[in-house]
Design a protein around this motif. Structure first.
Motif, PDB file in Angstrom:
ATOM      1  N   ASN A   1       0.805  -1.223   0.000  1.00 12.30           N
ATOM      2  CA  ASN A   1       0.000   0.000   0.000  1.00 12.30           C
ATOM      3  C   ASN A   1       0.837   1.272   0.000  1.00 12.30           C
ATOM      4  OD1 ASN A   1      -2.656  -0.916  -0.236  1.00 12.30           O
ATOM      5  ND2 ASN A   1      -2.664  -1.580   1.899  1.00 12.30           N
ATOM      6  N   VAL A   2       2.153   1.121  -0.043  1.00 17.18           N
ATOM      7  CA  VAL A   2       3.001   2.301  -0.268  1.00 17.18           C
ATOM      8  C   VAL A   2       2.817   2.807  -1.691  1.00 17.18           C
ATOM      9  CG1 VAL A   2       5.396   3.091  -0.421  1.00 17.18           C
ATOM     10  CG2 VAL A   2       4.685   1.618   1.464  1.00 17.18           C
ATOM     11  N   ILE A   3       2.535   1.875  -2.595  1.00 15.09           N
ATOM     12  CA  ILE A   3       2.436   2.255  -4.011  1.00 15.09           C
ATOM     13  C   ILE A   3       1.007   2.492  -4.475  1.00 15.09           C
ATOM     14  CG2 ILE A   3       4.639   1.333  -4.805  1.00 15.09           C
ATOM     15  CD1 ILE A   3       3.348  -1.271  -5.404  1.00 15.09           C
ATOM     16  N   THR A   4      -0.005   2.053  -3.699  1.00 14.50           N
ATOM     17  CA  THR A   4      -1.374   2.377  -4.094  1.00 14.50           C
ATOM     18  C   THR A   4      -1.626   3.863  -3.876  1.00 14.50           C
ATOM     19  OG1 THR A   4      -2.116   1.654  -1.901  1.00 14.50           O
ATOM     20  CG2 THR A   4      -2.321   0.079  -3.708  1.00 14.50           C
ATOM     21  N   THR A   5      -2.573   4.396  -4.637  1.00 15.78           N
ATOM     22  CA  THR A   5      -2.778   5.851  -4.662  1.00 15.78           C
ATOM     23  C   THR A   5      -3.978   6.243  -3.817  1.00 15.78           C
ATOM     24  OG1 THR A   5      -4.289   5.827  -6.560  1.00 15.78           O
ATOM     25  CG2 THR A   5      -1.914   5.815  -7.024  1.00 15.78           C
ATOM     26  N   ASP A   6      -4.261   7.548  -3.788  1.00 15.50           N
ATOM     27  CA  ASP A   6      -5.411   8.041  -3.031  1.00 15.50           C
ATOM     28  C   ASP A   6      -6.659   8.144  -3.899  1.00 15.50           C
ATOM     29  OD1 ASP A   6      -4.736  10.157  -4.622  1.00 15.50           O
ATOM     30  OD2 ASP A   6      -4.534  11.623  -2.996  1.00 15.50           O
ATOM     31  N   ASN A   7      -6.654   7.600  -5.113  1.00 15.52           N
ATOM     32  CA  ASN A   7      -7.872   7.557  -5.923  1.00 15.52           C
ATOM     33  C   ASN A   7      -8.927   6.732  -5.193  1.00 15.52           C
ATOM     34  OD1 ASN A   7      -6.516   8.940  -7.899  1.00 15.52           O
ATOM     35  ND2 ASN A   7      -6.170   7.157  -9.207  1.00 15.52           N
ATOM     36  N   SER A   8     -10.194   7.115  -5.331  1.00 12.00           N
ATOM     37  CA  SER A   8     -11.233   6.396  -4.602  1.00 12.00           C
ATOM     38  C   SER A   8     -12.572   6.467  -5.323  1.00 12.00           C
ATOM     39  CB  SER A   8     -11.374   6.955  -3.183  1.00 12.00           C
ATOM     40  OG  SER A   8     -11.835   8.296  -3.206  1.00 12.00           O
ATOM     41  N   ASP A   9     -13.476   5.628  -4.850  1.00  8.24           N
ATOM     42  CA  ASP A   9     -14.831   5.584  -5.393  1.00  8.24           C
ATOM     43  C   ASP A   9     -15.513   6.930  -5.220  1.00  8.24           C
ATOM     44  OD1 ASP A   9     -17.363   4.415  -6.250  1.00  8.24           O
ATOM     45  OD2 ASP A   9     -17.926   4.423  -4.134  1.00  8.24           O
ATOM     46  N   TRP A  10     -16.219   7.344  -6.257  1.00  2.25           N
ATOM     47  CA  TRP A  10     -16.830   8.674  -6.260  1.00  2.25           C
ATOM     48  C   TRP A  10     -17.902   8.845  -5.176  1.00  2.25           C
ATOM     49  CZ3 TRP A  10     -22.128   8.890  -6.984  1.00  2.25           C
ATOM     50  CH2 TRP A  10     -22.738   7.719  -7.480  1.00  2.25           C
ATOM     51  N   ALA A  11     -18.539   7.745  -4.753  1.00  3.02           N
ATOM     52  CA  ALA A  11     -19.649   7.863  -3.811  1.00  3.02           C
ATOM     53  C   ALA A  11     -19.249   7.591  -2.374  1.00  3.02           C
ATOM     54  CB  ALA A  11     -20.775   6.910  -4.213  1.00  3.02           C
ATOM     55  N   THR A  12     -18.274   6.732  -2.158  1.00  2.00           N
ATOM     56  CA  THR A  12     -18.011   6.237  -0.801  1.00  2.00           C
ATOM     57  C   THR A  12     -16.580   6.435  -0.323  1.00  2.00           C
ATOM     58  OG1 THR A  12     -17.395   4.025  -1.579  1.00  2.00           O
ATOM     59  CG2 THR A  12     -19.746   4.427  -1.150  1.00  2.00           C
ATOM     60  N   ASN A  13     -15.692   6.918  -1.178  1.00  2.00           N
ATOM     61  CA  ASN A  13     -14.265   7.027  -0.852  1.00  2.00           C
ATOM     62  C   ASN A  13     -13.578   5.690  -0.681  1.00  2.00           C
ATOM     63  OD1 ASN A  13     -14.852  10.030   0.923  1.00  2.00           O
ATOM     64  ND2 ASN A  13     -13.559   9.862  -0.888  1.00  2.00           N
ATOM     65  N   CYS A  14     -14.185   4.595  -1.162  1.00  3.22           N
ATOM     66  CA  CYS A  14     -13.492   3.313  -1.144  1.00  3.22           C
ATOM     67  C   CYS A  14     -12.275   3.406  -2.050  1.00  3.22           C
ATOM     68  CB  CYS A  14     -14.424   2.188  -1.611  1.00  3.22           C
ATOM     69  SG  CYS A  14     -13.664   0.546  -1.562  1.00  3.22           S
ATOM     70  N   PRO A  15     -11.086   3.083  -1.568  1.00  2.75           N
ATOM     71  CA  PRO A  15      -9.868   3.278  -2.366  1.00  2.75           C
ATOM     72  C   PRO A  15      -9.834   2.416  -3.631  1.00  2.75           C
ATOM     73  CG  PRO A  15      -9.351   2.915  -0.054  1.00  2.75           C
ATOM     74  CD  PRO A  15     -10.790   2.574  -0.221  1.00  2.75           C
ATOM     75  N   GLU A  16      -9.143   2.916  -4.615  1.00  4.43           N
ATOM     76  CA  GLU A  16      -8.981   2.192  -5.881  1.00  4.43           C
ATOM     77  C   GLU A  16      -7.713   1.322  -5.803  1.00  4.43           C
ATOM     78  OE1 GLU A  16      -9.760   3.216 -10.520  1.00  4.43           O
ATOM     79  OE2 GLU A  16      -8.277   4.459  -9.528  1.00  4.43           O
ATOM     80  N   TYR A  17      -7.777   0.301  -4.950  1.00  3.88           N
ATOM     81  CA  TYR A  17      -6.636  -0.599  -4.804  1.00  3.88           C
ATOM     82  C   TYR A  17      -6.332  -1.365  -6.088  1.00  3.88           C
ATOM     83  CZ  TYR A  17      -7.104  -0.354   0.351  1.00  3.88           C
ATOM     84  OH  TYR A  17      -7.168   0.035   1.658  1.00  3.88           O
ATOM     85  N   LYS A  18      -7.329  -1.557  -6.920  1.00  6.13           N
ATOM     86  CA  LYS A  18      -7.201  -2.503  -8.028  1.00  6.13           C
ATOM     87  C   LYS A  18      -6.598  -1.896  -9.291  1.00  6.13           C
ATOM     88  CE  LYS A  18      -9.143  -5.509  -5.381  1.00  6.13           C
ATOM     89  NZ  LYS A  18      -8.274  -6.361  -4.556  1.00  6.13           N
ATOM     90  N   VAL A  19      -6.323  -0.605  -9.284  1.00  3.42           N
ATOM     91  CA  VAL A  19      -5.745   0.030 -10.474  1.00  3.42           C
ATOM     92  C   VAL A  19      -4.662   1.017 -10.042  1.00  3.42           C
ATOM     93  CG1 VAL A  19      -6.176   1.326 -12.592  1.00  3.42           C
ATOM     94  CG2 VAL A  19      -7.979  -0.146 -11.669  1.00  3.42           C
ATOM     95  N   THR A  20      -3.420   0.623 -10.197  1.00  6.56           N
ATOM     96  CA  THR A  20      -2.296   1.525  -9.916  1.00  6.56           C
ATOM     97  C   THR A  20      -1.291   1.395 -11.054  1.00  6.56           C
ATOM     98  OG1 THR A  20      -2.567   1.215  -7.522  1.00  6.56           O
ATOM     99  CG2 THR A  20      -0.501   2.164  -8.278  1.00  6.56           C
ATOM    100  N   ALA A  21      -0.993   2.498 -11.709  1.00  4.15           N
ATOM    101  CA  ALA A  21       0.000   2.486 -12.784  1.00  4.15           C
ATOM    102  C   ALA A  21       1.398   2.383 -12.172  1.00  4.15           C
ATOM    103  CB  ALA A  21      -0.109   3.750 -13.636  1.00  4.15           C
TER     104      ALA A  21
END
Length: 961
Positions: free
Chosen positions: A906-926
């Motif tokens: 999770n050092v490399i996962t970003t702060d992108n998140s779901d538009w409605a709930t702020n659930c993190p976008e763990y599944k897509v990291t460039a």
């Protein structure tokens, strides 16, 4: 070996509602049609001798011990394979049967070691029991001839039939010398687990049980689920703990504290020492099956790393000071009061746990709302299934799955999207495989080739190998085919759904831009596969969708959940057995933590804090005014901490420093707080940033309830005293009192009574009812007094189902020349979540580190070989893992797990998140992946900080560990 308290009736129960009357040994009995003679006899109180038969498995008829005589029939049929018929007259005890059975037992014993007094199964061995039952008094055949018992023959030469004990696995021993070749272990592996790791090798007297192709268990395909151990009638397969500790003397039924399946177990005990965990055959979620975690990985509860005394410190660079409970609780209250007096009542908050019970979670959110005076409470569901709550509430009207697990027995088409049941929910994964082997069709939507795509006797009909981040696009293309090819169940939609919303959705998905051909370049899925999968789901009979974090942990997680619900409604796959929308919840009580009001905007039962009637109800019950505005979500807490406005946090049973995205951002926020209180079993990553450590209690040390992924509420029963003196609910109650808010519960059942009184879907729930029925699925109330296995049967909870528009919006996380690959994450069978529990067990033998899976093409381009150290860099950070070259990946996509803190996933996962709930976008990291030869700078800092914190812990002597 079965549980010490369960009665094994030999064959499974028949499902027929028609009864058949017969006579057994002169006793009249009526049983369901299809029942075996053996089971009918058992129900009549007559025990027919048996060895190869067990109700866990289909009848086999090989041991020839259960023979009976039936009036009007020739010979001696096996009672296990003979179904009852109307008017049948059966004799189970005659001189001829006794003679036959003694002869059979004599042959078994003639090739079996006579070491009963020192055998681990002594006193609970079916072979030993049957020898007594049939009256065997002598064995005429010695060991001078061929045998499997001794390593050497009588002349001193090596015995070619002898096989030494296999102790390769840490959890059980395989002793072939005790094997009677009943095939129960082989059949359990096939029929129950579905791994097909065992076989009978050889013929005749040379026959023997063999893992895979005559390998050791650890090296074979065996997944150590333990089904073979449970099925074994002798000590051939015995738990290591049973060998070491001897037979248990009592049994306590409780519920597993790992994944969201919620398996029921019998903890078999000697005093307060656990001898073994045995899956409960009467368990309504697992029906007597389990996985390697639930059955074996419980050593963490008594691990020396456990901290059992409260500790405090002023700064995280200070050594810990061991204090009494009174001092620790007073310090917590003093600090939180100080912070609120200086910075306002909103400057503190709490995080509830999905590993704790419903009652404990309820108390934490009550403490925050009524004791702290704000709504700053959140839970780990924020970072996993919060989009499920939002998406299903919007479409169907309730924030939970629609079916029970047994519903899959009626499913014709299984659609698995963004889930890996065989690894993350293995017991349900086995049940799913059973149905697939019976002929159900399978559609898998996943960027990776998960095991379900192809495994023994199972092959997916369609694998839509999409690009990460395009779930909504794929769901829209499936919907496009269903609408434009006239596959909508119009009668269902007309009767059950809002017509205006359906018409808008129908026109929306029918647009050419959502055709499979138009979206193929976006999704990476060939159009013909999408069309085939859509037709199969819409027309193949009962269609059930099962999804996981691969759906929710995206920037459009909530949108994807809505898209799934849209598909189910459009095809009429809702409201009956065999269909539905089924989120596979990750943790043992993540459903319960949501139900209990752990989100900052909702009271228990998913009712908004702004609703005056609901708020008034809670104000009257709790005796204080409550706020009508939502509090801070976890990401907002971090931002407020860095802004200096949120300075006190009570964390019960969660490890946000490891589990939440963008680790460096999280730890910076924790470092900015003035009082972080962690209540847990171990000094986890979050506790290293804490100022107060309150010892937690394991699931074995408390009473309460868990709610699994199918809304099933099950009892958790205390089998040993809390190591630190208090269960978690008692600690929260002490904090509330010290804060000036009275809580005076004497038992968790009283907390559940309060929950039931205040929550409409729980009005009928009580410990007494759960104990009587085994478990209860909410809603359980006046309308559904014994619970609700299948929801939305006649109408949706919200009345009419609402189709939602699901516009595909590409993630802002894009690949480029600097970061050309997409990283996605997931779980593995042997480890669980952040690994705090499983890493402290022998499960690490199977998975001792997080690895990066990379496609051979991407590996070759970078000169990477299997086992090489590789650096993974993203826009957020960089870490180093060992590479695993695997063709299950698609080119351009890499994958890792997150079970070990030092891996820094999770050092490399970003702060992108779901538009409605702020659930993190763990599944897509460039990311970029390159070969390296040393740890990342973050890992080196982590190792240094970890060592410092361990040293500070040791300096806190005397710590009881």
């Amino acid at each position: 070996m079965l549980s010490i308290v369960e009665i094994d009736r030999g064959t499974p129960a028949a499902a027929s509602t028609k009864t058949v009357s017969l006579e057994i040994d002169g006793r009249a009995i009526a049983v369901p049609e299809g029942t075996s003679v053996m089971r009918a006899a058992s129900l009549a109180g007559i025990a027919i001798p048996k060895l190869c038969a067990t109700e866990m498995l289909d009848a086999f008829g090989s041991c020839r011990l259960c023979l009976v005589e039936i009036e009007g029939r020739r010979g001696y049929p096996a009672s296990c394979t003979t179904p009852v018929t109307e008017g049948m007259k059966v004799a189970t005890q005659t001189p001829k049967l006794a003679e036959i059975r003694r002869g059979v037992m004599e042959l078994y014993i003639s090739d079996h070691p006579l070491d009963c007094l020192t055998c681990p199964a002594n006193g609970h061995c079916e072979l030993q029991d049957m020898a007594g039952v049939v009256g065997l008094r002598e064995v005429r055949y010695g060991y001078d001839g061929a045998n499997h018992v001794y390593a050497k023959q009588s002349d001193g030469s090596a015995n070619p039939l002898f096989v030494a004990k296999d102790t390769s696995t840490p959890y059980f021993t395989f002793d072939p010398s005790k094997c009677i070749v009943c095939s129960r272990c082989v059949r359990a592996c096939d029929e129950v687990q579905g791994t097909f790791a065992l076989t009978i090798q050889g013929r005749g007297f040379d026959s023997k049980v063999s893992p895979s192709q005559d390998e050791a268990f650890l090296d074979s395909e065996c997944v150590s689920c333990g089904a073979c151990v449970q099925a074994c009638p002798t000590a051939t397969l015995s738990e290591t703990t049973l060998i070491e500790r001897g037979q248990a003397e009592h049994s306590v039924t409780t519920t597993c504290a790992y994944c969201g399946v919620g398996c029921s177990f019998r903890a078999e005990m000697k005093g307060e020492e656990i001898v073994r965990m045995v899956p409960n055959v009467e368990g309504q979620a697992n029906h007597g099956h389990s996985c390697v975690k639930g059955r074996f990985a419980i050593g963490y509860a008594t691990h020396p790393d456990r901290i059992t005394t409260p500790m405090i410190r002023a700064k995280i660079s200070d050594p810990w000071k061991v204090v009494s409970w009174d001092e620790a609780i007073a310090h917590v209250a003093s600090e939180f009061k100080r912070i609120q007096a200086k910075h306002g009542k909103h400057a503190v908050g709490g995080i509830t746990s999905s590993r704790c019970t419903n009652e404990e979670t309820y108390l934490v959110q009550k403490l925050v709302r009524a004791g702290f005076g704000n709504n700053n409470v959140d839970t780990c569901a924020r970072v996993c299934h919060s989009p499920t709550g939002y998406g299903l509430k919007s479409t169907l009207g309730e924030s939970a799955g629609t079916q029970d697990f047994d519903s899959i027995e009626q499913t014709d088409v299984v659609l698995v999207i963004g889930a890996n049941p065989t690894d993350a929910h293995p017991v349900f994964g086995s049940k799913m495989k059973q149905r697939l082997r019976q002929g159900a069709k399978l559609i898998v939507v996943d960027p990776r080739r998960i095991d379900l795509v192809r495994s023994p006797h199972i092959k997916a009909d369609y694998h839509l190998k999409l690009k990460p981040g395009t779930n909504v696009a794929v769901l829209n293309t499936l919907a496009h085919v269903i609408v434009t090819e006239g596959l909508v169940k119009d009668d269902f939609v007309a009767a059950r759904c809002e017509p205006e919303a359906f018409q808008r959705w129908k026109e929306f998905v029918a647009q050419d831009k959502y055709s499979p051909e138009a979206m193929e370049a976006t999704t990476g899925v060939p159009a013909e596969l999408v069309r085939g999968a859509a037709r199969l789901y819409a027309t193949g009979g009962n269609g059930a969708i099962y999804y996981g974090l691969g759906v929710t942990e995206h920037a459009q997680g909530s949108t994807a959940v809505m898209g799934i619900a849209n598909l189910a409604m459009a095809t009429g796959n809702i409201g009956r057995e065999g269909v539905g929308v089924n989120p596979l919840r990750g943790q043992n009580n993540v459903q319960g933590s949501c139900d209990m009001g752990s989100f900052p905007h909702e009271f228990p039962g998913y009712r908004h804090v702004g609703d005056t009637a609901t708020r008034t109800l809670f104000e009257k019950a709790w005796g204080v005014p409550l706020l009508d505005e939502p509090g801070l979500r976890i990401p907002n807490m971090f931002e407020a901490a860095l802004d200096g406005t949120f300075l006190g946090l009570y964390v019960e049973g969660e490890d946000i420093a490891q589990s939440d995205p963008d680790t460096q951002h999280v730890t910076a926020a924790l470092s900015a707080m003035e009082c972080v209180v962690v209540q847990d079993l171990f000094l986890n990553e979050t506790a290293k940033y804490a100022h107060v450590f309150l010892p937690g209690s394991s699931f074995l040390e408390k009473d309460g309830t868990f709610t699994n992924a199918e809304r099933r509420i099950s009892l958790v029963r205390k089998v040993m005293k809390p190591a630190a003196g208090y269960a978690d609910w008692e600690v929260t109650q002490l904090i509330a009192r010290a804060m000036g808010y009275p809580m005076n519960y004497r038992h968790p059942s009283e907390i559940m009574d309060e929950i039931a009184a205040l929550t409409p879907t729980f009005h009928g729930v009580s410990f007494e009812k759960i104990d009587r029925l085994g478990s209860v699925q909410w809603p359980c109330n006046e309308e559904h007094p014994e619970g609700t296995p299948v929801m939305h049967v006649d109408e949706f909870v919200r009345g009419k189902g609402r189709f939602m528009l699901t516009e595909y919006v590409p993630t802002r996380e894009k690949v480029n020349a600097e970061h050309p690959l997409i990283l996605t994450t997931g779980r593995i069978l042997s480890q669980y979540n952040v690994g705090a529990q499983t890493r402290r067990t022998a499960n690490s033998m199977w998975h001792e580190e997080d690895r990066l899976e990379i496609h051979p093409h991407d590996a070759e381009e970078r000169g990477i070989k299997d086992g090489d150290w590789v650096g993974i860099s993203s826009r957020s950070g960089e870490t180093v893992l060992r590479a695993k070259v695997a063709d299950r990946m698609q080119p351009g996509v890499v994958y890792t797990t997150f079970h070990f803190p030092g891996s820094g996933a999770n050092v490399i996962t970003t702060d992108n998140s779901d538009w409605a709930t702020n659930c993190p976008e763990y599944k897509v990291t460039a990311v970029q992946v390159l070969k390296v030869n040393q740890p990342s700078s973050w890992q080196m800092r982590f190792q240094s900080f970890d060592q410092q914190q361990q040293d500070l812990l040791k300096a806190a002597e005397p710590v009881t560990r």
